[in-house]
Scaffold this motif. Sequence first.
Motif, short mmCIF file in Angstrom:
data_model
loop_
_atom_site.label_atom_id
_atom_site.label_comp_id
_atom_site.label_asym_id
_atom_site.label_seq_id
_atom_site.Cartn_x
_atom_site.Cartn_y
_atom_site.Cartn_z
N ARG A 58 47.50 42.33 44.93
CA ARG A 58 47.66 43.65 44.30
C ARG A 58 48.68 43.50 43.17
O ARG A 58 49.71 42.85 43.34
CB ARG A 58 48.15 44.67 45.32
CG ARG A 58 48.40 46.06 44.73
CD ARG A 58 48.70 47.05 45.84
NE ARG A 58 49.92 46.70 46.57
CZ ARG A 58 50.27 47.25 47.73
NH1 ARG A 58 49.49 48.16 48.30
NH2 ARG A 58 51.40 46.88 48.32
N CYS A 59 48.39 44.11 42.03
CA CYS A 59 49.35 44.05 40.93
C CYS A 59 49.35 45.36 40.16
O CYS A 59 48.39 46.14 40.22
CB CYS A 59 49.07 42.87 40.00
SG CYS A 59 47.53 42.99 39.08
N ARG A 60 50.45 45.60 39.45
CA ARG A 60 50.55 46.75 38.59
C ARG A 60 49.60 46.58 37.42
O ARG A 60 49.25 45.46 37.03
CB ARG A 60 51.98 46.89 38.07
CG ARG A 60 53.00 47.30 39.12
CD ARG A 60 54.42 47.05 38.66
NE ARG A 60 54.62 47.41 37.26
CZ ARG A 60 55.59 46.90 36.50
NH1 ARG A 60 56.42 46.01 37.02
NH2 ARG A 60 55.73 47.28 35.25
N GLY A 61 49.18 47.71 36.85
CA GLY A 61 48.25 47.63 35.73
C GLY A 61 48.85 47.03 34.48
O GLY A 61 48.15 46.44 33.67
N LEU A 62 50.15 47.17 34.29
CA LEU A 62 50.78 46.66 33.08
C LEU A 62 50.74 45.14 33.09
O LEU A 62 51.25 44.50 34.00
CB LEU A 62 52.24 47.12 33.01
CG LEU A 62 53.01 46.69 31.75
CD1 LEU A 62 52.44 47.36 30.52
CD2 LEU A 62 54.49 47.03 31.91
N PRO A 63 50.11 44.52 32.10
CA PRO A 63 50.07 43.04 32.08
C PRO A 63 51.47 42.45 32.11
O PRO A 63 52.41 42.98 31.52
CB PRO A 63 49.36 42.74 30.76
CG PRO A 63 48.52 43.94 30.51
CD PRO A 63 49.32 45.10 31.01
N GLY A 64 51.59 41.34 32.83
CA GLY A 64 52.85 40.64 32.95
C GLY A 64 53.52 40.82 34.29
O GLY A 64 54.49 40.13 34.58
N ALA A 65 53.02 41.73 35.13
CA ALA A 65 53.62 41.96 36.44
C ALA A 65 53.08 40.94 37.44
O ALA A 65 51.87 40.77 37.55
CB ALA A 65 53.33 43.37 36.93
N ASP A 66 53.95 40.26 38.17
CA ASP A 66 53.50 39.29 39.16
C ASP A 66 52.77 39.99 40.29
O ASP A 66 53.22 41.01 40.81
CB ASP A 66 54.69 38.53 39.74
CG ASP A 66 55.25 37.52 38.75
OD1 ASP A 66 54.62 37.33 37.69
OD2 ASP A 66 56.31 36.94 39.03
N PRO A 67 51.63 39.46 40.72
CA PRO A 67 50.87 40.09 41.80
C PRO A 67 51.53 39.87 43.16
O PRO A 67 52.22 38.87 43.39
CB PRO A 67 49.51 39.39 41.74
CG PRO A 67 49.80 38.06 41.14
CD PRO A 67 50.94 38.28 40.18
N GLU A 68 51.29 40.82 44.05
CA GLU A 68 51.76 40.74 45.44
C GLU A 68 50.59 40.28 46.31
O GLU A 68 49.50 40.84 46.24
CB GLU A 68 52.23 42.12 45.89
CG GLU A 68 52.59 42.23 47.36
CD GLU A 68 52.83 43.67 47.79
OE1 GLU A 68 53.25 43.85 48.95
OE2 GLU A 68 52.59 44.59 46.99
N ARG A 69 50.83 39.26 47.13
CA ARG A 69 49.78 38.79 48.04
C ARG A 69 49.81 39.63 49.30
O ARG A 69 50.80 39.65 50.03
CB ARG A 69 49.95 37.32 48.37
CG ARG A 69 48.78 36.76 49.18
CD ARG A 69 48.75 35.26 49.17
NE ARG A 69 49.99 34.69 49.69
CZ ARG A 69 50.29 33.39 49.63
NH1 ARG A 69 49.46 32.55 49.04
NH2 ARG A 69 51.41 32.94 50.15
#
Length: 294
Positions: free
Chosen positions: A43-54
């Motif tokens: 899962r990740c924030r929509g803003l590009p550049g945010a590291d995803p959470e597993r």
Amino acid sequence: MRPDEWRPQWRACAPFRYQLAEGARWIDDRLLFVDLLEGALYRCRGLPGADPERLLQLDMPLGAAAPVAGTDGEWIVAAGAGIALTGPDGLTWLSRPGDRRNRSMRMNDGACDPSGRFWAGSMEVQAATGAGSLYRTDPDGSVHEVLDNLSVPNGPAFSADGRLMYLADSARRAITRHTVDPVTGELGRPQLFAHFAQDEGRPDGLTVDDNGNLWVALWGAGRVLCYQPDGRPLHTVHVPTPHASSVAFGGGFMFVTTALHRLERPGPLAGAVLAGSTGVTAPPARLFGPRRPA
């Protein structure tokens, strides 16, 4: 009709690259996607550049996942040889139709419809012709085979009222459309919606936007196509890597998952989850439920 061509300013949502990112879904102002071969849900924030959470890590391929309604962090998954619920105690299998003596099977893509049913396809690991099926999991946890003789099913995607379902068979380079009984989930006879020539790529992940248009990620072609409900092409979106695998919309962005899988010379954005600004909107992903089996 010649479709409009779009060339967004793509940015990678995170610095990571995935073997087979799939199943992009927008929900609760976040993007969900899987790395199918690694068995992981992110899962990740929509803003590009945010590291995803597993969110999940399984010891088997993970084709698709959807949140379970009324729970905190529980999921229904199409994984390994079947369909299961996840929870604090691990996986609770609802059905394992891929357990066959004469076939090596795995689950592939899947999604929920507006009535809370989870639909997911199966395939033979070497994509043997006609070995796959489509399964419908009802909110009571019962699993039903609804289509057989598929090869590499992807999608499905549903109209806003849940009365139409689109399904890709990537190996056959075709998308079919089916009517859906909103009460029972029974499917009508398939109608061919789109077919792709050898040099046009293979239809992979699907989504339906707020105008009822169907968006199709084309594996091997570096493109996403948009079709109007009558089947006329509307837009061609160019992607900077060949294996586009799924598409989603949310937070003012268009998201396209891609893959490193089966690329001999991957470019810098191969395997990235890409985001580009857009005015296109789509309904958020649906939940599975409401009732869970005991």
